[in-house]
Design a protein around this motif. Structure first.
Motif, mmCIF file in Angstrom:
data_model
loop_
_atom_site.group_PDB
_atom_site.id
_atom_site.type_symbol
_atom_site.label_atom_id
_atom_site.label_comp_id
_atom_site.label_asym_id
_atom_site.label_seq_id
_atom_site.Cartn_x
_atom_site.Cartn_y
_atom_site.Cartn_z
ATOM 1 N N PHE A 172 -2.289 11.719 0.514
ATOM 2 C CA PHE A 172 -1.892 10.976 -0.622
ATOM 3 C C PHE A 172 -1.366 11.659 -1.735
ATOM 4 O O PHE A 172 -1.850 12.822 -2.070
ATOM 5 C CB PHE A 172 -2.939 9.740 -0.646
ATOM 6 C CG PHE A 172 -2.820 8.836 0.271
ATOM 7 C CD1 PHE A 172 -2.149 7.592 0.611
ATOM 8 C CD2 PHE A 172 -3.755 9.242 1.461
ATOM 9 C CE1 PHE A 172 -2.283 6.721 1.480
ATOM 10 C CE2 PHE A 172 -3.624 8.228 2.534
ATOM 11 C CZ PHE A 172 -3.043 7.039 2.566
ATOM 12 N N GLU A 173 -0.416 11.152 -2.507
ATOM 13 C CA GLU A 173 0.095 11.837 -3.746
ATOM 14 C C GLU A 173 -0.993 12.419 -4.780
ATOM 15 O O GLU A 173 -0.916 13.754 -5.150
ATOM 16 C CB GLU A 173 0.989 10.859 -4.686
ATOM 17 C CG GLU A 173 1.747 11.724 -5.713
ATOM 18 C CD GLU A 173 2.513 12.815 -5.111
ATOM 19 O OE1 GLU A 173 2.621 13.622 -6.143
ATOM 20 O OE2 GLU A 173 3.080 12.805 -4.048
ATOM 21 N N LYS B 131 1.069 -1.220 -0.047
ATOM 22 C CA LYS B 131 0.220 -0.038 -0.029
ATOM 23 C C LYS B 131 0.867 1.197 -0.117
ATOM 24 O O LYS B 131 1.912 1.309 0.628
ATOM 25 C CB LYS B 131 -0.855 0.117 1.075
ATOM 26 C CG LYS B 131 -2.068 -1.067 1.211
ATOM 27 C CD LYS B 131 -3.007 -0.819 2.396
ATOM 28 C CE LYS B 131 -4.176 -1.899 2.391
ATOM 29 N NZ LYS B 131 -5.253 -1.822 3.179
ATOM 30 N N ASP B 132 0.320 2.363 -0.567
ATOM 31 C CA ASP B 132 0.985 3.531 -0.673
ATOM 32 C C ASP B 132 0.814 4.105 0.677
ATOM 33 O O ASP B 132 -0.112 3.675 1.619
ATOM 34 C CB ASP B 132 0.283 4.513 -1.823
ATOM 35 C CG ASP B 132 1.224 5.500 -2.050
ATOM 36 O OD1 ASP B 132 2.328 5.709 -1.518
ATOM 37 O OD2 ASP B 132 0.868 6.328 -3.033
ATOM 38 N N ALA B 133 1.661 5.213 1.069
ATOM 39 C CA ALA B 133 1.887 5.955 2.235
ATOM 40 C C ALA B 133 1.483 7.538 1.930
ATOM 41 O O ALA B 133 1.829 8.015 1.110
ATOM 42 C CB ALA B 133 2.904 5.594 3.004
ATOM 43 N N PRO B 134 1.108 8.227 3.028
ATOM 44 C CA PRO B 134 0.799 9.564 2.898
ATOM 45 C C PRO B 134 2.067 10.341 2.657
ATOM 46 O O PRO B 134 3.239 9.943 3.395
ATOM 47 C CB PRO B 134 0.106 10.019 4.187
ATOM 48 C CG PRO B 134 -0.615 8.935 4.693
ATOM 49 C CD PRO B 134 0.377 7.624 4.313
ATOM 50 N N GLY B 135 2.236 11.304 1.857
ATOM 51 C CA GLY B 135 3.471 12.074 1.792
ATOM 52 C C GLY B 135 3.178 13.596 2.297
ATOM 53 O O GLY B 135 2.005 13.658 2.633
ATOM 54 N N ALA B 136 3.840 14.355 1.853
ATOM 55 C CA ALA B 136 3.606 15.748 2.127
ATOM 56 C C ALA B 136 4.511 16.813 1.022
ATOM 57 O O ALA B 136 5.589 16.140 0.407
ATOM 58 C CB ALA B 136 4.341 15.950 3.685
#
Length: 385
Positions: free
Chosen positions: A255-256, A208-213
């Motif tokens: 998320f991206e 799974k993807d993970a949140p970024g910033a």
């Protein structure tokens, strides 16, 4: 009587730069700056070493969490245009020695100001003074929260975001409010669809993807109202925003795909607000009113407030039961990431909103900047800005 030349380290290019740095970089007064600039101006052989030291300062800024756009923004805020060009040149010079950092970093590098073809280099003393002023700033940059590039990118991003960008560009360019409303609403509809598609893809993905910033510039004038507007856009797009007033940016966590949507929509709404404000201001001046600053401040504050209300209302749209757990889990991940990045935040109130006409016109402009629905997730924690 014979003569000889000294080969001591102090006479080398490195020694010249060291002497200039000792004189100028760690003091704030102009006398120290003049002394260091004089040392550099007298030794043309030190130019290459001086530039190399600059790329080291740039690399140090990256290690402290800064990114190219952040550095350029700070240089523009604290210094002058020649320093911005010098900073851009240093960043470009350092880039080949840097590690790959992802698409957002590459985009920032691509946006760096290029030197003008007919730009004249100033005399050596003036140039050395500007370089030392820039290095003083780079040396004193504090550490920022590090931002990680997304672990993976989805193939549909570029095509979908291209369509959204084109719609918003048309909304910004048109002189007809009704057309701008329709185009902005369509763009928001695509953003909502894109966000749902990303959530479903993430749910099915083995890893799974993970949140970024990312950081988005929130620069004067009227930065408080702009920060409120960005916070509203971020919240509506399943992200969280934290405003850093001293450094003129907000960090948006999400998320991206949602981060890209926030960047696009915020920029477009700000352009539309500026256009609507200019027209309203012209009408006010034609009526004999001249309080331009207070009118603009109140206009943008009302615009941000009203857009926030409308976005929160749009977020009430229901979603299917099978999608809600997926979206809720993503919101938990975003909130957790932001809490880890910013364990302590404060809430800011808008200041200096005193022009009734500006507030009224700003609210009307926000009503014209139509936004579409976004799926509501689970109950939201208190917004931060």
């Amino acid at each position: 009587m014979s003569s000889s030349k000294s080969n001591s380290a102090s006479d080398s290019p490195s020694g010249t730069v060291d002497r200039a740095f000792r004189a100028a970089l760690y003091a704030d007064d102009d006398t120290a700056l003049d002394t260091g600039a004089s040392v550099l101006a007298a030794d043309p052989d030190a130019d290459a070493e001086l530039a190399r030291r600059g790329t080291e300062f740039v690399a140090q800024a990256w290690r402290r969490g800064w990114q190219p756009a952040d550095v350029v923004r700070m240089v523009r805020r604290e210094l002058d245009d020649p320093h911005v060009r010098l900073a851009a040149a240093l960043i470009r010079a350092q880039a080949p020695d840097d590690r790959p950092r992802g698409h957002r970093w590459a985009a920032q590098l691509a946006q760096l100001e290029e030197p003008g073809e007919n730009a004249l280099r100033p005399d050596r003393f003036t140039h050395a003074t500007a370089v030392l002023e820039l290095y003083r700033l780079l040396l004193r940059l504090p550490a920022l929260e590090p931002l990680e590039e997304p672990r993976r990118e989805h193939q549909g991003d570029a095509r979908m975001l291209g369509r959204i960008r084109a719609l918003l560009a048309k909304a910004e360019a048109t002189g007809f409010p009704e057309e701008a409303e329709a185009l902005t609403a369509k763009a928001q509809e695509l953003m909502a669809r894109h966000s749902v598609d990303e959530a479903l893809l993430d749910a099915r993905a083995p890893a799974k993807d993970a949140p970024g910033a990312c950081r988005i510039g929130v620069e004067p004038p009227y930065e408080q109202a702009k920060a409120v507007l960005l916070d509203a856009v971020a919240t509506a797009n399943h992200c969280r925003a934290v405003w850093n007033e001293p450094f003129a940016f907000s960090t948006v966590v999400g998320f991206e795909g949602d981060l890209a949507a926030v960047e696009l929509l915020y920029t477009s709404l700000l352009v539309q607000a500026q256009s609507a404000m200019a027209k309203a201001e012209a009408a006010q001046r034609a009526g004999g009113r001249g309080r331009t600053k207070t009118f603009r401040q109140s206009f943008l504050a009302a615009y941000a407030h009203r857009v926030g209300d409308r976005l929160r209302t749009a977020a009430e749209a229901p979603v299917t039961d099978d999608l809600l757990p997926v979206l809720a889990s993503r919101e938990v991940a975003v909130t957790d990431r932001m809490d880890r990045m910013f364990p302590q935040t404060t809430t800011t109130r808008l200041r200096g909103v005193s022009d009734e006409a500006g507030w009224t016109e700003g609210a009307r402009a926000a009503d014209r900047a139509q936004v579409g629905n976004r799926p509501r997730l689970s109950p939201r924690p208190e917004r931060r800005r």
